[in-house]
Write a protein that holds these residues in place. Sequence first.
Motif, PDB file in Angstrom:
ATOM      1  N   GLN A  69       0.859  -1.172   0.000  1.00 38.17           N
ATOM      2  CA  GLN A  69       0.000   0.000   0.000  1.00 38.17           C
ATOM      3  C   GLN A  69       0.898   1.226   0.000  1.00 38.17           C
ATOM      4  OE1 GLN A  69      -1.791   1.183   3.757  1.00 38.17           O
ATOM      5  NE2 GLN A  69      -3.784   1.376   2.751  1.00 38.17           N
ATOM      6  N   LEU A  70       0.801   2.044  -1.035  1.00 36.94           N
ATOM      7  CA  LEU A  70       1.577   3.293  -1.092  1.00 36.94           C
ATOM      8  C   LEU A  70       0.736   4.428  -0.540  1.00 36.94           C
ATOM      9  CD1 LEU A  70       3.572   3.536  -4.437  1.00 36.94           C
ATOM     10  CD2 LEU A  70       4.452   3.460  -2.113  1.00 36.94           C
ATOM     11  N   VAL A  71       1.288   5.153   0.424  1.00 34.04           N
ATOM     12  CA  VAL A  71       0.576   6.234   1.093  1.00 34.04           C
ATOM     13  C   VAL A  71       1.412   7.501   0.975  1.00 34.04           C
ATOM     14  CG1 VAL A  71      -0.403   7.023   3.289  1.00 34.04           C
ATOM     15  CG2 VAL A  71      -0.333   4.565   2.761  1.00 34.04           C
ATOM     16  N   ARG A  72       0.807   8.555   0.461  1.00 35.45           N
ATOM     17  CA  ARG A  72       1.534   9.819   0.343  1.00 35.45           C
ATOM     18  C   ARG A  72       1.582  10.496   1.713  1.00 35.45           C
ATOM     19  NH1 ARG A  72       0.972  13.507  -4.855  1.00 35.45           N
ATOM     20  NH2 ARG A  72       3.129  14.204  -4.836  1.00 35.45           N
ATOM     21  N   ALA A  73       2.806  10.799   2.174  1.00 36.16           N
ATOM     22  CA  ALA A  73       2.985  11.440   3.478  1.00 36.16           C
ATOM     23  C   ALA A  73       3.300  12.925   3.332  1.00 36.16           C
ATOM     24  CB  ALA A  73       4.100  10.744   4.254  1.00 36.16           C
ATOM     25  N   GLU A  74       4.023  13.262   2.269  1.00 36.55           N
ATOM     26  CA  GLU A  74       4.374  14.645   1.945  1.00 36.55           C
ATOM     27  C   GLU A  74       4.433  14.748   0.428  1.00 36.55           C
ATOM     28  OE1 GLU A  74       8.127  15.843   3.654  1.00 36.55           O
ATOM     29  OE2 GLU A  74       7.531  15.237   5.667  1.00 36.55           O
ATOM     30  N   ARG A  75       4.685  15.946  -0.070  1.00 32.60           N
ATOM     31  CA  ARG A  75       4.702  16.147  -1.519  1.00 32.60           C
ATOM     32  C   ARG A  75       5.649  15.174  -2.223  1.00 32.60           C
ATOM     33  NH1 ARG A  75       5.956  21.759  -4.770  1.00 32.60           N
ATOM     34  NH2 ARG A  75       5.640  20.876  -6.847  1.00 32.60           N
ATOM     35  N   TYR A  76       6.838  14.985  -1.665  1.00 27.36           N
ATOM     36  CA  TYR A  76       7.841  14.124  -2.300  1.00 27.36           C
ATOM     37  C   TYR A  76       8.161  12.870  -1.495  1.00 27.36           C
ATOM     38  CZ  TYR A  76       8.546  18.157  -5.306  1.00 27.36           C
ATOM     39  OH  TYR A  76       8.337  19.188  -6.188  1.00 27.36           O
ATOM     40  N   VAL A  77       7.327  12.557  -0.526  1.00 29.43           N
ATOM     41  CA  VAL A  77       7.582  11.386   0.335  1.00 29.43           C
ATOM     42  C   VAL A  77       6.354  10.481   0.362  1.00 29.43           C
ATOM     43  CG1 VAL A  77       8.176  10.568   2.650  1.00 29.43           C
ATOM     44  CG2 VAL A  77       9.164  12.705   1.814  1.00 29.43           C
ATOM     45  N   TRP A  78       6.579   9.224   0.023  1.00 30.01           N
ATOM     46  CA  TRP A  78       5.558   8.179   0.091  1.00 30.01           C
ATOM     47  C   TRP A  78       6.017   7.136   1.102  1.00 30.01           C
ATOM     48  CZ3 TRP A  78       1.241   8.030  -3.290  1.00 30.01           C
ATOM     49  CH2 TRP A  78       1.242   9.021  -4.286  1.00 30.01           C
ATOM     50  N   VAL A  79       5.078   6.446   1.706  1.00 25.25           N
ATOM     51  CA  VAL A  79       5.389   5.324   2.597  1.00 25.25           C
ATOM     52  C   VAL A  79       4.785   4.076   1.971  1.00 25.25           C
ATOM     53  CG1 VAL A  79       5.007   4.300   4.878  1.00 25.25           C
ATOM     54  CG2 VAL A  79       5.525   6.747   4.679  1.00 25.25           C
ATOM     55  N   ALA A  80       5.607   3.027   1.876  1.00 26.17           N
ATOM     56  CA  ALA A  80       5.133   1.740   1.353  1.00 26.17           C
ATOM     57  C   ALA A  80       4.903   0.798   2.522  1.00 26.17           C
ATOM     58  CB  ALA A  80       6.153   1.146   0.389  1.00 26.17           C
ATOM     59  N   ASN A  81       3.622   0.561   2.832  1.00 23.09           N
ATOM     60  CA  ASN A  81       3.252  -0.440   3.830  1.00 23.09           C
ATOM     61  C   ASN A  81       3.277  -1.788   3.105  1.00 23.09           C
ATOM     62  OD1 ASN A  81       2.727   1.535   5.813  1.00 23.09           O
ATOM     63  ND2 ASN A  81       0.591   1.740   5.196  1.00 23.09           N
ATOM     64  N   MET A  82       4.251  -2.635   3.433  1.00 22.64           N
ATOM     65  CA  MET A  82       4.409  -3.937   2.765  1.00 22.64           C
ATOM     66  C   MET A  82       4.101  -5.052   3.757  1.00 22.64           C
ATOM     67  SD  MET A  82       7.878  -3.310   0.500  1.00 22.64           S
ATOM     68  CE  MET A  82       8.946  -3.581   1.900  1.00 22.64           C
ATOM     69  N   VAL A  83       3.116  -5.879   3.448  1.00 18.22           N
ATOM     70  CA  VAL A  83       2.726  -6.956   4.360  1.00 18.22           C
ATOM     71  C   VAL A  83       3.688  -8.128   4.149  1.00 18.22           C
ATOM     72  CG1 VAL A  83       0.870  -8.441   5.175  1.00 18.22           C
ATOM     73  CG2 VAL A  83       0.326  -6.180   4.230  1.00 18.22           C
ATOM     74  N   GLY A  84       4.594  -8.294   5.122  1.00 20.71           N
ATOM     75  CA  GLY A  84       5.640  -9.299   4.988  1.00 20.71           C
ATOM     76  C   GLY A  84       5.855 -10.147   6.225  1.00 20.71           C
ATOM     77  N   GLN A  85       4.911 -10.132   7.135  1.00 18.00           N
ATOM     78  CA  GLN A  85       5.036 -11.025   8.289  1.00 18.00           C
ATOM     79  C   GLN A  85       3.676 -11.568   8.682  1.00 18.00           C
ATOM     80  OE1 GLN A  85       6.649  -7.909  11.138  1.00 18.00           O
ATOM     81  NE2 GLN A  85       5.300  -8.979  12.539  1.00 18.00           N
ATOM     82  N   ARG A  86       3.682 -12.834   9.070  1.00 16.57           N
ATOM     83  CA  ARG A  86       2.471 -13.529   9.511  1.00 16.57           C
ATOM     84  C   ARG A  86       2.373 -13.352  11.016  1.00 16.57           C
ATOM     85  NH1 ARG A  86      -1.616 -15.630   7.098  1.00 16.57           N
ATOM     86  NH2 ARG A  86      -0.408 -16.906   5.668  1.00 16.57           N
ATOM     87  N   GLY A  87       1.377 -12.576  11.455  1.00 17.88           N
ATOM     88  CA  GLY A  87       1.209 -12.353  12.886  1.00 17.88           C
ATOM     89  C   GLY A  87       2.355 -11.549  13.474  1.00 17.88           C
TER      90      GLY A  87
END
Length: 158
Positions: A69-87
């Motif tokens: 999930q890419l989330v825009r945090a600032e004009r030039y900054v995005w955060v990539a929430n990557m689901v990579g762990q089970r529990g």
Amino acid sequence: MDGITYVRGDATVPAVKGVKIIAHVCNDIGGWGKGFVLALSRRWPEPEAAYRAWHRGRAANDFGLGAVQLVRAERYVWVANMVGQRGVRTGSKGAPVRYEAIDTALARLAGPALELGASVHMPRIGCGLAGGTWPRVEPLVENRLVRRGIPVTVYDHD
């Protein structure tokens, strides 16, 4: 690009010009409250709010291992929430880290990173609370991002 650049510092404050994506690993149960996510939440409310909404709506969206999930945090900054762990706990199947899910998520991140012309910044993803090891994660980052010409910086926090 020669490889991953390693620096000491805070991955939430990348000191480079241009578009930046801060990538990190999340769990698949909707938990957000320990580890690197706390640093993200101190800087921006959007990544946590988006992750929680994504998890709540999981019956009708792509939330699950390997999703990004890419989330825009600032004009030039995005955060990539990557689901990579089970529990969040180590159990009979070992640590929560899922290397194949991290690999899938990194592959999915490459396209948007290239489209945005972004550099990618991260802690040693999957190696904190998820219980992974960097010698297993580093080749995934190199294969999925660096080899595609995406500049990657890994931050070791002081």
